[in-house]
Design a protein around this motif. Structure first.
Motif, PDB file in Angstrom:
ATOM      1  N   ALA A 246       0.828  -1.210   0.000  1.00 14.72           N
ATOM      2  CA  ALA A 246       0.000   0.000   0.000  1.00 14.72           C
ATOM      3  C   ALA A 246       0.862   1.260   0.000  1.00 14.72           C
ATOM      4  CB  ALA A 246      -0.929   0.002   1.221  1.00 14.72           C
ATOM      5  N   LEU A 247       2.098   1.135   0.494  1.00 12.36           N
ATOM      6  CA  LEU A 247       3.056   2.239   0.481  1.00 12.36           C
ATOM      7  C   LEU A 247       3.990   2.139  -0.724  1.00 12.36           C
ATOM      8  CD1 LEU A 247       4.549   4.642   2.008  1.00 12.36           C
ATOM      9  CD2 LEU A 247       5.991   2.863   3.023  1.00 12.36           C
ATOM     10  N   LEU A 248       4.474   0.923  -1.006  1.00  4.19           N
ATOM     11  CA  LEU A 248       5.600   0.726  -1.926  1.00  4.19           C
ATOM     12  C   LEU A 248       5.198   0.329  -3.338  1.00  4.19           C
ATOM     13  CD1 LEU A 248       7.626  -1.452   0.605  1.00  4.19           C
ATOM     14  CD2 LEU A 248       8.137   0.937   0.050  1.00  4.19           C
ATOM     15  N   GLY A 249       3.969  -0.155  -3.523  1.00  4.89           N
ATOM     16  CA  GLY A 249       3.632  -0.785  -4.797  1.00  4.89           C
ATOM     17  C   GLY A 249       4.366  -2.106  -4.894  1.00  4.89           C
ATOM     18  N   ALA A 250       4.818  -2.458  -6.101  1.00  3.02           N
ATOM     19  CA  ALA A 250       5.567  -3.701  -6.259  1.00  3.02           C
ATOM     20  C   ALA A 250       6.876  -3.595  -5.483  1.00  3.02           C
ATOM     21  CB  ALA A 250       5.850  -3.956  -7.731  1.00  3.02           C
ATOM     22  N   ALA A 251       7.153  -4.559  -4.626  1.00  7.36           N
ATOM     23  CA  ALA A 251       8.371  -4.518  -3.823  1.00  7.36           C
ATOM     24  C   ALA A 251       8.724  -5.921  -3.369  1.00  7.36           C
ATOM     25  CB  ALA A 251       8.172  -3.612  -2.600  1.00  7.36           C
ATOM     26  N   GLY A 252       9.986  -6.104  -3.069  1.00 10.29           N
ATOM     27  CA  GLY A 252      10.454  -7.391  -2.552  1.00 10.29           C
ATOM     28  C   GLY A 252       9.990  -7.586  -1.121  1.00 10.29           C
ATOM     29  N   ILE A 253       9.970  -8.842  -0.689  1.00 15.50           N
ATOM     30  CA  ILE A 253       9.420  -9.163   0.627  1.00 15.50           C
ATOM     31  C   ILE A 253      10.212  -8.499   1.755  1.00 15.50           C
ATOM     32  CG2 ILE A 253      10.696 -11.346   0.767  1.00 15.50           C
ATOM     33  CD1 ILE A 253       7.165 -10.633   2.183  1.00 15.50           C
ATOM     34  N   GLU A 254      11.547  -8.406   1.613  1.00 17.27           N
ATOM     35  CA  GLU A 254      12.343  -7.800   2.684  1.00 17.27           C
ATOM     36  C   GLU A 254      11.972  -6.327   2.867  1.00 17.27           C
ATOM     37  OE1 GLU A 254      14.020  -9.443   4.764  1.00 17.27           O
ATOM     38  OE2 GLU A 254      13.818 -11.330   3.650  1.00 17.27           O
ATOM     39  N   GLN A 255      11.773  -5.644   1.737  1.00 16.78           N
ATOM     40  CA  GLN A 255      11.394  -4.229   1.773  1.00 16.78           C
ATOM     41  C   GLN A 255      10.002  -4.061   2.398  1.00 16.78           C
ATOM     42  OE1 GLN A 255      11.483  -2.625  -2.206  1.00 16.78           O
ATOM     43  NE2 GLN A 255      11.505  -0.506  -1.489  1.00 16.78           N
ATOM     44  N   VAL A 256       9.102  -4.986   2.043  1.00 14.28           N
ATOM     45  CA  VAL A 256       7.733  -4.950   2.577  1.00 14.28           C
ATOM     46  C   VAL A 256       7.756  -5.116   4.096  1.00 14.28           C
ATOM     47  CG1 VAL A 256       5.618  -6.326   2.705  1.00 14.28           C
ATOM     48  CG2 VAL A 256       6.548  -5.675   0.467  1.00 14.28           C
ATOM     49  N   LEU A 257       8.505  -6.124   4.566  1.00 15.62           N
ATOM     50  CA  LEU A 257       8.549  -6.386   6.010  1.00 15.62           C
ATOM     51  C   LEU A 257       9.235  -5.223   6.743  1.00 15.62           C
ATOM     52  CD1 LEU A 257       9.457 -10.209   6.005  1.00 15.62           C
ATOM     53  CD2 LEU A 257       7.204  -9.143   6.263  1.00 15.62           C
ATOM     54  N   GLN A 258      10.274  -4.659   6.132  1.00 16.36           N
ATOM     55  CA  GLN A 258      10.975  -3.532   6.769  1.00 16.36           C
ATOM     56  C   GLN A 258      10.039  -2.332   6.924  1.00 16.36           C
ATOM     57  OE1 GLN A 258      14.117  -3.581   8.117  1.00 16.36           O
ATOM     58  NE2 GLN A 258      13.417  -1.626   8.969  1.00 16.36           N
ATOM     59  N   SER A 259       9.184  -2.109   5.924  1.00  8.67           N
ATOM     60  CA  SER A 259       8.270  -0.965   6.003  1.00  8.67           C
ATOM     61  C   SER A 259       7.306  -1.126   7.179  1.00  8.67           C
ATOM     62  CB  SER A 259       7.508  -0.795   4.688  1.00  8.67           C
ATOM     63  OG  SER A 259       6.515  -1.791   4.530  1.00  8.67           O
ATOM     64  N   ALA A 260       6.935  -2.382   7.470  1.00 11.05           N
ATOM     65  CA  ALA A 260       6.062  -2.634   8.618  1.00 11.05           C
ATOM     66  C   ALA A 260       6.807  -2.405   9.924  1.00 11.05           C
ATOM     67  CB  ALA A 260       5.518  -4.056   8.557  1.00 11.05           C
ATOM     68  N   VAL A 261       8.045  -2.860   9.972  1.00 10.04           N
ATOM     69  CA  VAL A 261       8.875  -2.661  11.176  1.00 10.04           C
ATOM     70  C   VAL A 261       9.061  -1.152  11.429  1.00 10.04           C
ATOM     71  CG1 VAL A 261      11.201  -2.997  12.120  1.00 10.04           C
ATOM     72  CG2 VAL A 261      10.039  -4.881  10.952  1.00 10.04           C
ATOM     73  N   ASP A 262       9.256  -0.395  10.366  1.00 12.43           N
ATOM     74  CA  ASP A 262       9.424   1.054  10.493  1.00 12.43           C
ATOM     75  C   ASP A 262       8.169   1.704  11.089  1.00 12.43           C
ATOM     76  OD1 ASP A 262      11.911   0.782   9.366  1.00 12.43           O
ATOM     77  OD2 ASP A 262      11.321   1.496   7.364  1.00 12.43           O
ATOM     78  N   VAL A 263       7.005   1.245  10.636  1.00 18.90           N
ATOM     79  CA  VAL A 263       5.754   1.795  11.160  1.00 18.90           C
ATOM     80  C   VAL A 263       5.595   1.451  12.643  1.00 18.90           C
ATOM     81  CG1 VAL A 263       3.238   1.434  11.093  1.00 18.90           C
ATOM     82  CG2 VAL A 263       4.482   2.025   8.989  1.00 18.90           C
ATOM     83  N   VAL A 264       5.937   0.220  13.002  1.00 17.76           N
ATOM     84  CA  VAL A 264       5.866  -0.180  14.417  1.00 17.76           C
ATOM     85  C   VAL A 264       6.770   0.723  15.257  1.00 17.76           C
ATOM     86  CG1 VAL A 264       6.432  -2.022  16.053  1.00 17.76           C
ATOM     87  CG2 VAL A 264       5.223  -2.571  13.920  1.00 17.76           C
ATOM     88  N   ALA A 265       7.985   0.972  14.760  1.00 14.05           N
ATOM     89  CA  ALA A 265       8.922   1.837  15.500  1.00 14.05           C
ATOM     90  C   ALA A 265       8.339   3.243  15.631  1.00 14.05           C
ATOM     91  CB  ALA A 265      10.266   1.878  14.774  1.00 14.05           C
ATOM     92  N   GLY A 266       7.704   3.719  14.573  1.00 18.23           N
ATOM     93  CA  GLY A 266       7.102   5.045  14.622  1.00 18.23           C
ATOM     94  C   GLY A 266       5.987   5.151  15.651  1.00 18.23           C
ATOM     95  N   ILE A 267       5.105   4.154  15.661  1.00 17.32           N
ATOM     96  CA  ILE A 267       3.963   4.190  16.583  1.00 17.32           C
ATOM     97  C   ILE A 267       4.433   4.010  18.028  1.00 17.32           C
ATOM     98  CG2 ILE A 267       1.860   2.975  17.289  1.00 17.32           C
ATOM     99  CD1 ILE A 267       1.364   2.366  14.317  1.00 17.32           C
ATOM    100  N   THR A 268       5.291   3.028  18.272  1.00 16.07           N
ATOM    101  CA  THR A 268       5.742   2.806  19.646  1.00 16.07           C
ATOM    102  C   THR A 268       6.574   4.004  20.130  1.00 16.07           C
ATOM    103  OG1 THR A 268       7.602   1.530  18.773  1.00 16.07           O
ATOM    104  CG2 THR A 268       5.712   0.289  19.547  1.00 16.07           C
ATOM    105  N   GLY A 269       7.276   4.646  19.204  1.00 17.87           N
ATOM    106  CA  GLY A 269       8.027   5.848  19.555  1.00 17.87           C
ATOM    107  C   GLY A 269       7.097   6.967  20.011  1.00 17.87           C
ATOM    108  N   GLU A 270       5.972   7.126  19.314  1.00 12.50           N
ATOM    109  CA  GLU A 270       5.015   8.166  19.696  1.00 12.50           C
ATOM    110  C   GLU A 270       4.356   7.850  21.026  1.00 12.50           C
ATOM    111  OE1 GLU A 270       2.133   9.281  16.791  1.00 12.50           O
ATOM    112  OE2 GLU A 270       3.632  10.064  15.397  1.00 12.50           O
ATOM    113  N   VAL A 271       4.081   6.553  21.255  1.00 15.33           N
ATOM    114  CA  VAL A 271       3.451   6.154  22.514  1.00 15.33           C
ATOM    115  C   VAL A 271       4.387   6.453  23.681  1.00 15.33           C
ATOM    116  CG1 VAL A 271       2.672   4.163  23.873  1.00 15.33           C
ATOM    117  CG2 VAL A 271       1.986   4.403  21.479  1.00 15.33           C
ATOM    118  N   ALA A 272       5.687   6.233  23.469  1.00 10.84           N
ATOM    119  CA  ALA A 272       6.666   6.413  24.542  1.00 10.84           C
ATOM    120  C   ALA A 272       6.812   7.875  24.952  1.00 10.84           C
ATOM    121  CB  ALA A 272       8.019   5.849  24.097  1.00 10.84           C
ATOM    122  N   GLN A 273       6.478   8.770  24.017  1.00  6.70           N
ATOM    123  CA  GLN A 273       6.691  10.195  24.307  1.00  6.70           C
ATOM    124  C   GLN A 273       5.652  10.756  25.275  1.00  6.70           C
ATOM    125  OE1 GLN A 273       6.891  12.259  20.551  1.00  6.70           O
ATOM    126  NE2 GLN A 273       8.844  11.314  20.010  1.00  6.70           N
TER     127      GLN A 273
END
Lengths: 273, 90
Positions: A246-273
């Motif tokens: 939904a963010l990347l269009g066609a992409a390899g699986i590693e890139q797809v999984l990394q984008s999810a990890v990045d979002v998790v880091a973003g959300i948990t980072g905001e919660v921690a603040q």
């Protein structure tokens, strides 16, 4: 803070399982009866599918709410947050959340072509579902248009050729028409030659599914090369996150999984603040 | 129409010629093309044809980054009227 993740494919499942494991209340919504998204019709040799299944178990163990067979058919901003309209086999409901993670993947790109509505014309994803999920090969003379996704089919193509299936790869640029009456009989090329065919597969790309993002007012920009609208980044609004196809269009699986990890880091980072 | 027609929007059976004619008539956005021709108003709700509408606009001289998608509205998938009706009561 409660979170809805729309789409239970590799990206959505990763995001939901990790957010839930971090102690956040997560509801994972997927329109199909089983989780996995594109992993459901990946070739058995694509070993990441096992990783996706393990994520599902991790998510369940952490107590996240999973709603399969449920379509998020609308999204609105309401006073309490974002309201998602849900349809589970005719049963209507809605949930209101503080944050939404859009991991609802891509749609295969098709282009208008003469004969494009004939029986036997399908997209690469449809071919993968037929072959890998249902063990059905749609024809014996297959023309694959474009090459964006055909590398994922490469091993299968060799196997099918050994079994007598004729596979021809042509670029969209030289495809003039698909010919036949009611069903595909041939593919006509720009130089006038005709390739006998019973199946034509569009493998010319994937575009993000931006419908829900658009309903939430997220801006999108058209990319002419990739033939789709893209959200600007993974956090395009204070309450919206986007990952995976939904963010990347066609992409390899590693890139797809990394984008999810990045979002998790973003959300948990905001919660921690 | 014969099988050789080039359908841009197969849900509503709108040809690419119809869309390029609509652009020539002055419909210069995807929303305008949609309102004029019904392209993108069928079962798939434009998922498979808005990129082709954008390609027609680019052919007509529009810059890709200036092309807005159609206004996305619910439903994203086919939904029974009864479901929408029960939602509206809540």
């Amino acid at each position: 803070m409660n979170i809805a993740v729309v789409g239970g494919g590799p990206a959505g499942l990763t995001a939901a399982a990790q957010l839930s494991a971090a102690g956040l209340p997560v509801t994972l919504i997927d329109e199909w009866d089983s989780l996995g998204g594109s992993a459901r019709y990946a070739h058995p040799r694509e070993t990441w599918t096992g990783k996706v299944a393990a994520l599902g178990q991790l998510g369940e163990a952490s107590g996240m709410s999973v709603r399969t067979g449920t379509v998020a058919w609308g999204a609105f901003r309401v006073s309490g947050g974002i309201q998602l309209m849900l349809n589970q086999a005719g049963a209507a409901s809605e949930i209101t959340v503080d944050q939404v993670v859009l991991a609802n993947g891509t749609t295969d790109v098709v282009q208008p072509v003469s004969g494009g509505t004939l029986a036997g014309v399908l997209t690469e994803r449809a071919l993968r579902i037929l072959v890998n999920q249902h063990n059905v090969l749609p024809g014996s003379q297959i023309v694959i248009v474009g090459g964006s996704g055909s590398s994922r089919l490469a091993a299968d193509i060799v196997r099918w050729q050994l079994a007598g299936v004729r596979i021809t790869n042509v670029s969209l640029r030289i495809l003039t028409a698909i010919e036949g009456v009611g069903e595909v009989k041939a593919v006509r090329l720009a130089d006038g030659t005709a390739i006998p065919a019973d199946t034509v597969v569009f493998a010319i790309g994937e575009a993000p599914d931006v419908q829900l993002a658009g309903m939430l007012g997220v801006p999108t920009v058209f990319d002419a090369k990739r033939q789709g609208w893209f959200v600007p980044d993974s956090h395009p609004a204070a309450d919206v996150w986007v990952c995976g196809g939904a963010l990347l269009g066609a992409a390899g699986i590693e890139q797809v999984l990394q984008s999810a990890v990045d979002v998790v880091a973003g959300i948990t980072g905001e919660v921690a603040q | 129409m014969s099988d050789s027609a080039i359908y841009l929007c197969r849900c509503e059976r709108i040809t690419r010629d119809r869309v390029t004619a609509a652009i020539a008539e002055g419909n210069q956005t995807i929303n305008d093309i949609k309102r004029r021709t019904r392209a993108g108003m069928g079962l798939c709700q434009g998922i498979f044809c808005t990129n082709a509408m954008a390609a027609c606009l680019i052919d007509a001289g529009h810059q890709p980054e200036s092309i807005e998608p159609m206004t996305w509205r619910p439903p994203t998938r086919i939904v029974e009227v009864a479901v929408v009706a029960s939602e509206s009561k809540t």
